[in-house]
Each structure stands twice: as C-alpha cells, then as structure tokens.
Design a protein around this motif. Sequence first.
Motif, PDB file in Angstrom:
ATOM      1  N   ASP A 158       0.516  -1.128  -0.099  1.00 31.25           N
ATOM      2  CA  ASP A 158      -0.067  -0.006  -0.342  1.00 31.25           C
ATOM      3  C   ASP A 158       0.850   1.131  -0.108  1.00 31.25           C
ATOM      4  O   ASP A 158       0.529   2.338  -0.657  1.00 31.25           O
ATOM      5  CB  ASP A 158      -0.942   0.161   1.127  1.00 31.25           C
ATOM      6  N   ASP A 159       1.944   1.211   0.666  1.00 32.86           N
ATOM      7  CA  ASP A 159       2.849   2.281   0.654  1.00 32.86           C
ATOM      8  C   ASP A 159       3.422   2.571  -0.441  1.00 32.86           C
ATOM      9  O   ASP A 159       3.630   3.790  -1.125  1.00 32.86           O
ATOM     10  CB  ASP A 159       3.775   2.178   1.837  1.00 32.86           C
ATOM     11  N   ILE A 160       4.021   1.590  -1.322  1.00 27.50           N
ATOM     12  CA  ILE A 160       4.441   1.736  -2.649  1.00 27.50           C
ATOM     13  C   ILE A 160       3.502   2.368  -3.697  1.00 27.50           C
ATOM     14  O   ILE A 160       3.875   3.259  -4.329  1.00 27.50           O
ATOM     15  CB  ILE A 160       4.818   0.311  -3.153  1.00 27.50           C
ATOM     16  N   LEU A 161       2.268   1.789  -3.738  1.00 24.09           N
ATOM     17  CA  LEU A 161       1.301   2.302  -4.646  1.00 24.09           C
ATOM     18  C   LEU A 161       1.068   3.777  -4.315  1.00 24.09           C
ATOM     19  O   LEU A 161       0.829   4.541  -5.344  1.00 24.09           O
ATOM     20  CB  LEU A 161      -0.130   1.654  -4.506  1.00 24.09           C
ATOM     21  N   ALA A 162       0.912   4.037  -3.171  1.00 27.27           N
ATOM     22  CA  ALA A 162       0.505   5.457  -2.740  1.00 27.27           C
ATOM     23  C   ALA A 162       1.738   6.697  -2.850  1.00 27.27           C
ATOM     24  O   ALA A 162       1.529   7.438  -3.821  1.00 27.27           O
ATOM     25  CB  ALA A 162       0.306   5.661  -1.019  1.00 27.27           C
ATOM     26  N   ALA A 163       2.813   5.844  -2.824  1.00 30.36           N
ATOM     27  CA  ALA A 163       4.076   6.827  -3.211  1.00 30.36           C
ATOM     28  C   ALA A 163       4.273   6.887  -4.502  1.00 30.36           C
ATOM     29  O   ALA A 163       4.563   7.981  -5.069  1.00 30.36           O
ATOM     30  CB  ALA A 163       5.425   6.271  -2.478  1.00 30.36           C
ATOM     31  N   THR A 164       4.157   5.751  -5.289  1.00 33.63           N
ATOM     32  CA  THR A 164       4.174   5.929  -6.773  1.00 33.63           C
ATOM     33  C   THR A 164       3.086   6.807  -7.411  1.00 33.63           C
ATOM     34  O   THR A 164       3.352   7.578  -8.288  1.00 33.63           O
ATOM     35  CB  THR A 164       4.072   4.539  -7.531  1.00 33.63           C
ATOM     36  N   ALA A 165       1.909   6.764  -6.867  1.00 30.86           N
ATOM     37  CA  ALA A 165       0.897   7.580  -7.402  1.00 30.86           C
ATOM     38  C   ALA A 165       1.108   9.047  -7.199  1.00 30.86           C
ATOM     39  O   ALA A 165       1.126  10.024  -8.207  1.00 30.86           O
ATOM     40  CB  ALA A 165      -0.542   7.133  -7.057  1.00 30.86           C
ATOM     41  N   GLU A 166       1.732   9.218  -6.195  1.00 29.57           N
ATOM     42  CA  GLU A 166       2.275  10.652  -5.619  1.00 29.57           C
ATOM     43  C   GLU A 166       3.247  11.083  -6.730  1.00 29.57           C
ATOM     44  O   GLU A 166       3.394  12.223  -7.146  1.00 29.57           O
ATOM     45  CB  GLU A 166       2.519  10.886  -4.296  1.00 29.57           C
ATOM     46  N   ALA A 167       4.450  10.241  -6.832  1.00 26.20           N
ATOM     47  CA  ALA A 167       5.264  10.758  -7.657  1.00 26.20           C
ATOM     48  C   ALA A 167       4.876  11.030  -9.227  1.00 26.20           C
ATOM     49  O   ALA A 167       5.340  12.103  -9.788  1.00 26.20           O
ATOM     50  CB  ALA A 167       6.417   9.386  -7.792  1.00 26.20           C
ATOM     51  N   VAL A 168       3.847  10.148  -9.624  1.00 34.47           N
ATOM     52  CA  VAL A 168       3.493  10.427 -11.072  1.00 34.47           C
ATOM     53  C   VAL A 168       2.662  11.872 -11.042  1.00 34.47           C
ATOM     54  O   VAL A 168       2.611  12.891 -11.797  1.00 34.47           O
ATOM     55  CB  VAL A 168       2.587   9.473 -11.526  1.00 34.47           C
ATOM     56  N   ASP A 169       1.691  12.078 -10.041  1.00 29.17           N
ATOM     57  CA  ASP A 169       0.906  13.313  -9.981  1.00 29.17           C
ATOM     58  C   ASP A 169       1.691  14.446  -9.726  1.00 29.17           C
ATOM     59  O   ASP A 169       1.419  15.538 -10.228  1.00 29.17           O
ATOM     60  CB  ASP A 169      -0.061  13.018  -8.945  1.00 29.17           C
ATOM     61  N   THR A 170       2.922  14.469  -8.902  1.00 28.16           N
ATOM     62  CA  THR A 170       3.575  15.603  -8.665  1.00 28.16           C
ATOM     63  C   THR A 170       4.643  15.945  -9.807  1.00 28.16           C
ATOM     64  O   THR A 170       4.771  17.062 -10.006  1.00 28.16           O
ATOM     65  CB  THR A 170       4.617  15.242  -7.592  1.00 28.16           C
ATOM     66  N   TYR A 171       5.156  15.082 -10.385  1.00 28.74           N
ATOM     67  CA  TYR A 171       6.381  15.246 -11.329  1.00 28.74           C
ATOM     68  C   TYR A 171       6.049  14.905 -12.880  1.00 28.74           C
ATOM     69  O   TYR A 171       6.759  15.475 -13.759  1.00 28.74           O
ATOM     70  CB  TYR A 171       7.589  14.474 -10.999  1.00 28.74           C
ATOM     71  N   HIS A 172       5.150  14.091 -13.107  1.00 32.68           N
ATOM     72  CA  HIS A 172       4.841  13.628 -14.797  1.00 32.68           C
ATOM     73  C   HIS A 172       4.522  14.846 -15.564  1.00 32.68           C
ATOM     74  O   HIS A 172       3.584  15.380 -15.178  1.00 32.68           O
ATOM     75  CB  HIS A 172       4.291  12.546 -14.670  1.00 32.68           C
ATOM     76  N   ASP A 173       5.390  15.026 -16.580  1.00 34.72           N
ATOM     77  CA  ASP A 173       5.067  16.069 -17.463  1.00 34.72           C
ATOM     78  C   ASP A 173       4.898  15.313 -18.758  1.00 34.72           C
ATOM     79  O   ASP A 173       5.890  15.031 -19.533  1.00 34.72           O
ATOM     80  CB  ASP A 173       6.087  17.209 -17.505  1.00 34.72           C
ATOM     81  N   PRO A 174       3.553  15.317 -19.367  1.00 39.81           N
ATOM     82  CA  PRO A 174       3.498  14.587 -20.743  1.00 39.81           C
ATOM     83  C   PRO A 174       3.638  15.434 -22.058  1.00 39.81           C
ATOM     84  O   PRO A 174       3.631  14.751 -23.157  1.00 39.81           O
ATOM     85  CB  PRO A 174       2.192  14.103 -20.797  1.00 39.81           C
ATOM     86  N   SER A 175       4.011  16.821 -21.725  1.00 38.44           N
ATOM     87  CA  SER A 175       4.067  17.677 -22.906  1.00 38.44           C
ATOM     88  C   SER A 175       5.160  17.100 -24.089  1.00 38.44           C
ATOM     89  O   SER A 175       6.144  16.259 -23.489  1.00 38.44           O
ATOM     90  CB  SER A 175       4.449  18.950 -22.536  1.00 38.44           C
ATOM     91  N   PHE A 176       5.164  17.748 -25.153  1.00 41.00           N
ATOM     92  CA  PHE A 176       6.056  17.247 -26.352  1.00 41.00           C
ATOM     93  C   PHE A 176       7.560  17.772 -25.822  1.00 41.00           C
ATOM     94  O   PHE A 176       8.486  16.958 -26.083  1.00 41.00           O
ATOM     95  CB  PHE A 176       5.692  18.063 -27.487  1.00 41.00           C
ATOM     96  N   SER A 177       7.573  18.898 -25.176  1.00 40.44           N
ATOM     97  CA  SER A 177       9.070  19.363 -24.649  1.00 40.44           C
ATOM     98  C   SER A 177       9.513  19.167 -23.476  1.00 40.44           C
ATOM     99  O   SER A 177      10.429  19.368 -22.731  1.00 40.44           O
ATOM    100  CB  SER A 177       8.934  20.845 -25.075  1.00 40.44           C
ATOM    101  N   SER A 178       8.779  17.908 -22.799  1.00 40.84           N
ATOM    102  CA  SER A 178       8.913  17.492 -21.483  1.00 40.84           C
ATOM    103  C   SER A 178      10.591  17.339 -21.258  1.00 40.84           C
ATOM    104  O   SER A 178      10.919  16.613 -21.937  1.00 40.84           O
ATOM    105  CB  SER A 178       7.952  16.445 -20.983  1.00 40.84           C
ATOM    106  N   LYS A 179      10.957  17.871 -19.945  1.00 39.71           N
ATOM    107  CA  LYS A 179      12.214  17.426 -19.485  1.00 39.71           C
ATOM    108  C   LYS A 179      11.870  16.411 -18.253  1.00 39.71           C
ATOM    109  O   LYS A 179      13.103  16.023 -17.610  1.00 39.71           O
ATOM    110  CB  LYS A 179      12.990  18.601 -18.988  1.00 39.71           C
TER     111      LYS A 179
END
Length: 456
Positions: free
Chosen positions: A168-189
Amino acid sequence: MENVHIAPVTGPEIESGYIRIEGDRIVELGAGPAPTGPDGARVDGSGCLATPGLVNTHHHLYQWASQGLAQDATLFEWLVALYPMWASMDAEVVRGAASAGLGYLALTGCTTSSDHHYVFPRGRGDLFAAEIEAAAELGIRFHPARGSMDRGRSQGGLPPDVVVERLDDILAATAEAVDTYHDPSFSSKLRVAVAPCSPFSVTDELMTESAALARAKGVRLHTHLAETLDEEQHCLARLGKRPVDHMEALGWLGPDVWVAHAVHLSDDDIARFARTGTGTAHCPSSNGRLGAGIARVSEMLRGGANVGLGVDGSASSELTPLSGEMRQALLFQRARYGPAALTARQALELATLGGARNLGRERELGSLEVGKLADLALWRVDGAFTAAVAEPVCALVFGPQPPLALLLVGGETIVADDELRTVPQDVVGQAGVAAHHRLVRLAREQGITARTEVHA
C-alpha cells in the motif's frame, strides 16, 4: 550549425550540411551551406559529426556512491553484498550521486536519461525528489522510474526485509510521484515511469497493481527481466515458469513496457517482444562485469523487437560512458555472431532512436529531423589521431569517445568543449565523491563495512 557531417539516423548521412534551430526545435536541415536566414548564433561544425543526443534507458544513479565493490561477484552475490550498504543511504547521498552520474552521462553525449530507483530506506528523506533536483540543475531530460520491492528474505525474496516496502505504501508513493512530477508535454524534461524491481524482489500483486496504476495514469512500465540464469532458476523453482512467461501472465508485455537486460531470451521470447512492442534496454558493460552473458541483440533486431542502450548502475558498470556502450554493444554482438552482426550505424540507432522508442518519445527524440526537439551532440572527429579513421560514424562507434564539442538539449548548451556549462564540473565531480564518503560513513554507523571482495 553548418559545415558539419550529419548522421540523422532516420535518413541518409549528409557529408557537409547545416542544421537550423529555433527555440527548442529543429526547423531546417540539409546539404550544403546554410541558407541566409534570421540572425542568430552560428556554429561552425567543420571537422565535426552531428548525431542525435544519446538516450540512456537504464540506470541506478544512487550506485555512483558504491562503485568498486564486490568486484568478482555474480548478480545475486553482488546484490546480497550491497543491499545492506544501500539501506544506509539518505537523500543527500542520492543528490550527490545523481549529480555526478548525470553530469558524467552528459559528458559522454547523453541528452536524455532514465533512472530506476528502487531502494527507499525509511526516514531517509525524499530520495526521489533528490535525483529530480539534480537533473533539473544539470538541464538534461530525465525519466525517473519509481521503483519498488515488497518481497524480502522472509518471504523468499533476495533483498533483506529492511529495504522492502509495504504494498500500500508503494502504490501511494508511486501515484504521488506521477501526480507531482510527470509532464506529458512534447518538450517535457521530466516524465515518470512505474518500475517494480525484479522477479526475485516483488510479489505478483505488486506487479499487477503497478501495471494497473501506470495504465490508469498513462505512464510507462519498467523492470529488470531475464538478466541471469540464477533469475531463471529462481522463477522456475518458485513459479514453475520462465521469467518472460511470468511477465506475460501478469500483463507485463506491451508497447508501454521496456525491460532491462533481457540477456536470456528464447526464440519465442524474442517473437513475443516483437509482437507486443515490448522494448529492451541493453546494458553490455554491466552484463559483462557481472558475467551475466551476452544478450541476443542482433536476433532481436532481426525479429523486429526494439532495443535501446543503458549504462546500468555505476556499481556494476563503473564509469561507463554512454557513448562507449555503442562500441561495447557492437563488439559483444560480433564476438557472438560474427563481424556482420551489428553495424556502426545500427549501434548508433540503439543509442538514440532505439532509446527514444523505449521511453515512448520517438516523435520528439532520437533522430535529427525537422520538427523534433533540438537535442544533439557534436563530436570532433578531425583530431590528430581521430582524423585517420576513414569516416566519422566509424570513428565515433569503433573507437574511444571523440572530444564532445557541443551538447544541446532543446537548443540549450549543456556541454561545450568537453566541459559542463550548466553547473561547475568540479563541483559535480566532488558531489559524487562526497556521496561515496557519506554512504560509507552512514553504513559504518550501522555496523556495515564496504568490501571489494564478496567473500573477504
């Protein structure tokens, strides 16, 4: 940029041509002198080879702090020796190791790097954020994969229980990482992947839940697979299945998945990778260092499976340059299959477009084309010794790395004349040294001593 030999990867080479950049995109390229256009900086590429920036699709940056240990070990011996030390790391160690590791990659032609971080000791700070900060400071594109382990030794796994997390901790932390940092834009860094570690360190539930999470959020999946015969024997003993069979049963083959190593594949495994669009990060130096074997890259390419390159963690691939993995890949394949097994241009494609495909970014990266991001490397191939090589791509792939005249990410200079420009190079190097000393000290405080030999 003008008067340069251009190796675009997707089309014919241009012996002397130009590349025009506006903003972060390539807007024009062709043969001959650069046409008159808008005023702007002009780079004379005489004596140089222009290639796409290299793409690293497998790494463990924290391991920069634990290089040179367990020098004569198999993978399982090496992991057992180093897990206790890694359990002592904190965010400061990760920050310094990532800074040095990414800086070294940039100096070897890398414009985009993934990282698979899967060890999260409790109470040691935000390790995932630490490496993201290092990448942002350096200025390269970064694809951190939030790794995880939930099956420790008490459940029949390889890692000690102290370095695994609750599901449960892994899934929560992973979801938070995606929500906080993931940028799907064309120019994403910055893009985030979901990455349970390996068949011998995770439960089936973690694999299936992670896949569901990644697909719900529209991000990619990554894991280790088929690296050693020990892994295959572990899977057969525990599951009654070979590693690829197990991954397929868990829904872990597909165009949104890339795996690291894939050394021990059957003919049917290769066909399934090609049919499902599953990618591979080939790490020849690490596989050689650990005695894991030689991946069937030539056969994978002939069968239609995608392959990119990775340097793997520095602790199993000390100071490995990404540019050098092109040469290693070529030599390993030729040693196994003969001199026609892999060409210099195929090796360059592994390091560029193959890597971009692994990361789902082939529309943006991996080749020099109009409309793509201006991520490129300019290699000086007219030196006193290099100029004796008959043609530029051969000089880059067959020999040691030529001087790196320029490295651009989105048109911005990261390296010029073999020197980092976004951060002081000596500061980056010292950060890696400090990370090593800090990790050794933290480990000693826990009664753990770093050893170069497994059985010392």
